[in-house]
Design a protein around this motif. Structure first.
Motif, PDB file in Angstrom:
ATOM      1  N   LEU A 181      -9.084 -11.364 -16.000  1.00  0.00           N
ATOM      2  CA  LEU A 181      -9.010  -9.934 -15.707  1.00  0.00           C
ATOM      3  C   LEU A 181     -10.078  -9.536 -14.693  1.00  0.00           C
ATOM      4  CD1 LEU A 181      -7.779  -7.137 -16.363  1.00  0.00           C
ATOM      5  CD2 LEU A 181      -9.477  -6.939 -18.211  1.00  0.00           C
ATOM      6  N   HIS A 182     -11.280 -10.057 -14.862  1.00  0.00           N
ATOM      7  CA  HIS A 182     -12.370  -9.732 -13.931  1.00  0.00           C
ATOM      8  C   HIS A 182     -12.024 -10.173 -12.514  1.00  0.00           C
ATOM      9  CE1 HIS A 182     -16.419  -9.219 -12.361  1.00  0.00           C
ATOM     10  NE2 HIS A 182     -16.340 -10.444 -11.884  1.00  0.00           N
ATOM     11  N   ARG A 183     -11.478 -11.383 -12.366  1.00  0.00           N
ATOM     12  CA  ARG A 183     -11.099 -11.885 -11.039  1.00  0.00           C
ATOM     13  C   ARG A 183     -10.042 -10.986 -10.392  1.00  0.00           C
ATOM     14  NH1 ARG A 183     -12.016 -17.548 -10.036  1.00  0.00           N
ATOM     15  NH2 ARG A 183     -14.110 -17.991 -10.839  1.00  0.00           N
ATOM     16  N   LEU A 184      -9.037 -10.623 -11.177  1.00  0.00           N
ATOM     17  CA  LEU A 184      -7.937  -9.829 -10.635  1.00  0.00           C
ATOM     18  C   LEU A 184      -8.379  -8.408 -10.309  1.00  0.00           C
ATOM     19  CD1 LEU A 184      -4.983 -10.998 -12.902  1.00  0.00           C
ATOM     20  CD2 LEU A 184      -5.532 -11.752 -10.579  1.00  0.00           C
ATOM     21  N   LYS A 185      -9.237  -7.838 -11.134  1.00  0.00           N
ATOM     22  CA  LYS A 185      -9.717  -6.480 -10.867  1.00  0.00           C
ATOM     23  C   LYS A 185     -10.540  -6.437  -9.579  1.00  0.00           C
ATOM     24  CE  LYS A 185     -11.279  -3.934 -14.337  1.00  0.00           C
ATOM     25  NZ  LYS A 185     -11.936  -3.538 -15.611  1.00  0.00           N
ATOM     26  N   GLU A 186     -11.354  -7.455  -9.368  1.00  0.00           N
ATOM     27  CA  GLU A 186     -12.135  -7.505  -8.132  1.00  0.00           C
ATOM     28  C   GLU A 186     -11.215  -7.561  -6.914  1.00  0.00           C
ATOM     29  OE1 GLU A 186     -15.992  -9.884  -6.268  1.00  0.00           O
ATOM     30  OE2 GLU A 186     -15.036 -10.637  -8.085  1.00  0.00           O
ATOM     31  N   MET A 187     -10.161  -8.348  -7.000  1.00  0.00           N
ATOM     32  CA  MET A 187      -9.194  -8.461  -5.913  1.00  0.00           C
ATOM     33  C   MET A 187      -8.473  -7.138  -5.689  1.00  0.00           C
ATOM     34  SD  MET A 187      -6.047 -11.175  -5.795  1.00  0.00           S
ATOM     35  CE  MET A 187      -4.985 -10.305  -6.961  1.00  0.00           C
ATOM     36  N   TRP A 188      -8.105  -6.466  -6.780  1.00  0.00           N
ATOM     37  CA  TRP A 188      -7.371  -5.209  -6.657  1.00  0.00           C
ATOM     38  C   TRP A 188      -8.236  -4.067  -6.125  1.00  0.00           C
ATOM     39  CZ3 TRP A 188      -2.524  -3.976  -6.112  1.00  0.00           C
ATOM     40  CH2 TRP A 188      -1.548  -4.867  -6.532  1.00  0.00           C
ATOM     41  N   MET A 189      -9.543  -4.159  -6.272  1.00  0.00           N
ATOM     42  CA  MET A 189     -10.408  -3.134  -5.686  1.00  0.00           C
ATOM     43  C   MET A 189     -10.238  -3.102  -4.167  1.00  0.00           C
ATOM     44  SD  MET A 189     -11.877  -1.492  -8.103  1.00  0.00           S
ATOM     45  CE  MET A 189     -10.320  -1.769  -8.961  1.00  0.00           C
ATOM     46  N   TYR A 190     -10.001  -4.259  -3.586  1.00  0.00           N
ATOM     47  CA  TYR A 190      -9.732  -4.331  -2.148  1.00  0.00           C
ATOM     48  C   TYR A 190      -8.289  -3.949  -1.839  1.00  0.00           C
ATOM     49  CZ  TYR A 190     -14.166  -6.811  -1.427  1.00  0.00           C
ATOM     50  OH  TYR A 190     -15.489  -7.153  -1.363  1.00  0.00           O
ATOM     51  N   MET A 191      -7.347  -4.479  -2.600  1.00  0.00           N
ATOM     52  CA  MET A 191      -5.937  -4.250  -2.290  1.00  0.00           C
ATOM     53  C   MET A 191      -5.540  -2.790  -2.487  1.00  0.00           C
ATOM     54  SD  MET A 191      -3.980  -7.819  -3.206  1.00  0.00           S
ATOM     55  CE  MET A 191      -3.903  -7.611  -4.976  1.00  0.00           C
ATOM     56  N   MET A 192      -6.264  -2.064  -3.323  1.00  0.00           N
ATOM     57  CA  MET A 192      -5.964  -0.648  -3.507  1.00  0.00           C
ATOM     58  C   MET A 192      -6.339   0.186  -2.286  1.00  0.00           C
ATOM     59  SD  MET A 192      -4.269   0.026  -6.180  1.00  0.00           S
ATOM     60  CE  MET A 192      -4.455   1.813  -6.180  1.00  0.00           C
ATOM     61  N   LEU A 193      -7.042  -0.398  -1.334  1.00  0.00           N
ATOM     62  CA  LEU A 193      -7.305   0.309  -0.070  1.00  0.00           C
ATOM     63  C   LEU A 193      -6.001   0.572   0.685  1.00  0.00           C
ATOM     64  CD1 LEU A 193     -10.467  -1.642   1.144  1.00  0.00           C
ATOM     65  CD2 LEU A 193     -10.406   0.679   0.214  1.00  0.00           C
ATOM     66  N   ASN A 194      -4.945  -0.155   0.323  1.00  0.00           N
ATOM     67  CA  ASN A 194      -3.627   0.097   0.906  1.00  0.00           C
ATOM     68  C   ASN A 194      -2.974   1.357   0.331  1.00  0.00           C
ATOM     69  OD1 ASN A 194      -3.345  -2.412   2.514  1.00  0.00           O
ATOM     70  ND2 ASN A 194      -3.406  -3.408   0.511  1.00  0.00           N
ATOM     71  N   TYR A 195      -3.577   1.911  -0.718  1.00  0.00           N
ATOM     72  CA  TYR A 195      -3.009   3.069  -1.412  1.00  0.00           C
ATOM     73  C   TYR A 195      -4.080   4.153  -1.563  1.00  0.00           C
ATOM     74  CZ  TYR A 195       0.125  -0.761  -2.742  1.00  0.00           C
ATOM     75  OH  TYR A 195       0.966  -1.853  -2.732  1.00  0.00           O
ATOM     76  N   PRO A 196      -4.523   4.746  -0.461  1.00  0.00           N
ATOM     77  CA  PRO A 196      -5.648   5.692  -0.512  1.00  0.00           C
ATOM     78  C   PRO A 196      -5.404   6.927  -1.368  1.00  0.00           C
ATOM     79  CG  PRO A 196      -4.551   5.772   1.633  1.00  0.00           C
ATOM     80  CD  PRO A 196      -3.994   4.585   0.917  1.00  0.00           C
ATOM     81  N   ASP A 197      -4.149   7.271  -1.630  1.00  0.00           N
ATOM     82  CA  ASP A 197      -3.858   8.476  -2.410  1.00  0.00           C
ATOM     83  C   ASP A 197      -3.622   8.197  -3.897  1.00  0.00           C
ATOM     84  OD1 ASP A 197      -3.968  10.057  -0.083  1.00  0.00           O
ATOM     85  OD2 ASP A 197      -1.863   9.617   0.379  1.00  0.00           O
ATOM     86  N   GLU A 198      -3.643   6.911  -4.268  1.00  0.00           N
ATOM     87  CA  GLU A 198      -3.346   6.554  -5.663  1.00  0.00           C
ATOM     88  C   GLU A 198      -4.621   6.495  -6.503  1.00  0.00           C
ATOM     89  OE1 GLU A 198      -0.554   6.618  -6.885  1.00  0.00           O
ATOM     90  OE2 GLU A 198       0.995   5.941  -5.516  1.00  0.00           O
ATOM     91  N   LYS A 199      -5.272   7.644  -6.625  1.00  0.00           N
ATOM     92  CA  LYS A 199      -6.553   7.695  -7.343  1.00  0.00           C
ATOM     93  C   LYS A 199      -6.383   7.412  -8.845  1.00  0.00           C
ATOM     94  CE  LYS A 199      -9.000   9.166  -3.727  1.00  0.00           C
ATOM     95  NZ  LYS A 199      -7.933   9.232  -2.702  1.00  0.00           N
ATOM     96  N   LYS A 200      -5.289   7.895  -9.429  1.00  0.00           N
ATOM     97  CA  LYS A 200      -5.083   7.685 -10.865  1.00  0.00           C
ATOM     98  C   LYS A 200      -4.839   6.210 -11.180  1.00  0.00           C
ATOM     99  CE  LYS A 200      -3.350  12.280 -12.094  1.00  0.00           C
ATOM    100  NZ  LYS A 200      -2.201  13.056 -12.657  1.00  0.00           N
ATOM    101  N   ILE A 201      -4.078   5.540 -10.319  1.00  0.00           N
ATOM    102  CA  ILE A 201      -3.813   4.120 -10.557  1.00  0.00           C
ATOM    103  C   ILE A 201      -5.082   3.306 -10.357  1.00  0.00           C
ATOM    104  CG2 ILE A 201      -2.521   2.109  -9.752  1.00  0.00           C
ATOM    105  CD1 ILE A 201      -0.182   3.952  -9.141  1.00  0.00           C
TER     106      ILE A 201
END
Length: 311
Positions: free
Chosen positions: A263-283
């Motif tokens: 989970l820690h590995r994937l969350k770290e990766m998703w912190m970067y990938m969520m930059l593709n979704y600047p308006d998805e603050k809740k997610i």
């Protein structure tokens, strides 16, 4: 023009690299996160696990973080036994624990020390050596002296991240100081820093037409398809990012045998990938608060299409 995946510590391990190559490709070489040898400490198989040929289905460049020529030579001895013929020296890591031992960017503080270190390395190693550096410790004015030292040695290439250590990864790269590297470096030059989109890449390569290569780090974690896109391939999609995450989840669970570590590995990766979704603050908030893999997957499965302006 060669394209390199930067040595992103904690993210771009062999599990990630192999999956990235299978699903996205487009990258010429992957630089492995640094390994730290010492003169008085034998390199174990565990410390070399990330660069073991059997673990890598891609072309990998090992990276070393050290403050002595003796430690560097010990590292070279071990990786040559693994049939590597090139190595990268890290002179850019800004971490406080690294810097205080005169490793990484810490080696840039004292130019006499740096010159002595490189002299010992290049005069006692029979392997191709590239150097990844910042343009100073406190100030970009330091780069004049640093470049004169670098130009003394037969480097395979110089990878320049035009920030000083005190900037870490904040602000914008200093392109004025990179201009100096471009016009005065005697070895092949690679640019690294703040390439998040194909447009960013095109701006760099248009201005610096004779670059040997470009290295992408955080931008490639944000958009794993950036190398493919640069080469004219299709753009990244939400479905691809979720599939990539699912593949890595499966492989990390097998490798790490622990849901929390995975989970820690994937969350770290998703912190970067969520930059593709600047308006998805809740997610994004839901991802950060995830305590189980099921929570993370529930959050990312709510993502819509990628904002074209974000990539």
């Amino acid at each position: 023009m060669k394209l390199y995946f930067a040595p992103m510590e904690g993210v771009a391990t062999y599990t990630y690299r192999n999956a990235h190559n299978e699903m996205f490709g487009g990258c010429d070489d992957y630089f492995a996160p640094f390994i730290v040898p010492t003169e008085n400490e034998r390199l174990s198989i565990k410390s070399l696990r990330d660069v073991l040929p059997n673990n890598n289905d891609v072309k990998v460049i090992p990276q070393v973080l050290c403050s002595s020529a003796g430690a560097f030579c010990e590292f070279v001895k071990k990786i040559k036994e693994l049939n590597y013929d090139t190595v990268n020296l890290n002179l850019g890591c800004p971490s406080g624990t690294v810097v205080k031992k005169r490793r990484g960017a810490g080696a840039l503080l004292d130019t006499d020390f740096l010159d002595s270190l490189l002299d010992g390395i290049f005069n006692n190693s029979d392997i191709k050596i590239s150097v990844k550096c910042r343009t100073g410790f406190y100030s970009h004015d330091e780069f004049d002296k640093l470049l004169k030292i670098f130009n003394k040695y037969p480097m395979e290439k110089l990878i320049v991240h035009p920030r000083v250590r005190e900037e870490y990864y904040k602000g914008e790269p200093n392109m004025k100081v990179f201009d100096k590297a471009y016009t005065e470096a005697k070895m092949p030059l690679c640019y690294n820093g703040n390439i998040y989109t194909v447009h960013d890449f095109e701006n760099i390569t248009y201005k610096y037409k004779n670059l040997d290569s470009v290295m992408i780090g955080r931008g490639a974690i944000k958009n794993p398809a950036i190398f493919r896109e640069i080469k004219g391939g299709k753009k990244i999609s939400t479905d691809e990012l979720i599939s990539f995450s699912n593949v890595l989840e499966e492989r990390y669970l097998i490798l790490l045998k622990n849901e929390d570590y995975t989970l820690h590995r994937l969350k770290e990766m998703w912190m970067y990938m969520m930059l593709n979704y600047p308006d998805e603050k809740k997610i994004l908030k839901a991802i950060k608060k995830s305590n189980r893999l099921i929570d993370l997957n529930s959050a990312i499965n709510c993502l819509g299409q990628i904002d074209e302006n974000a990539v």
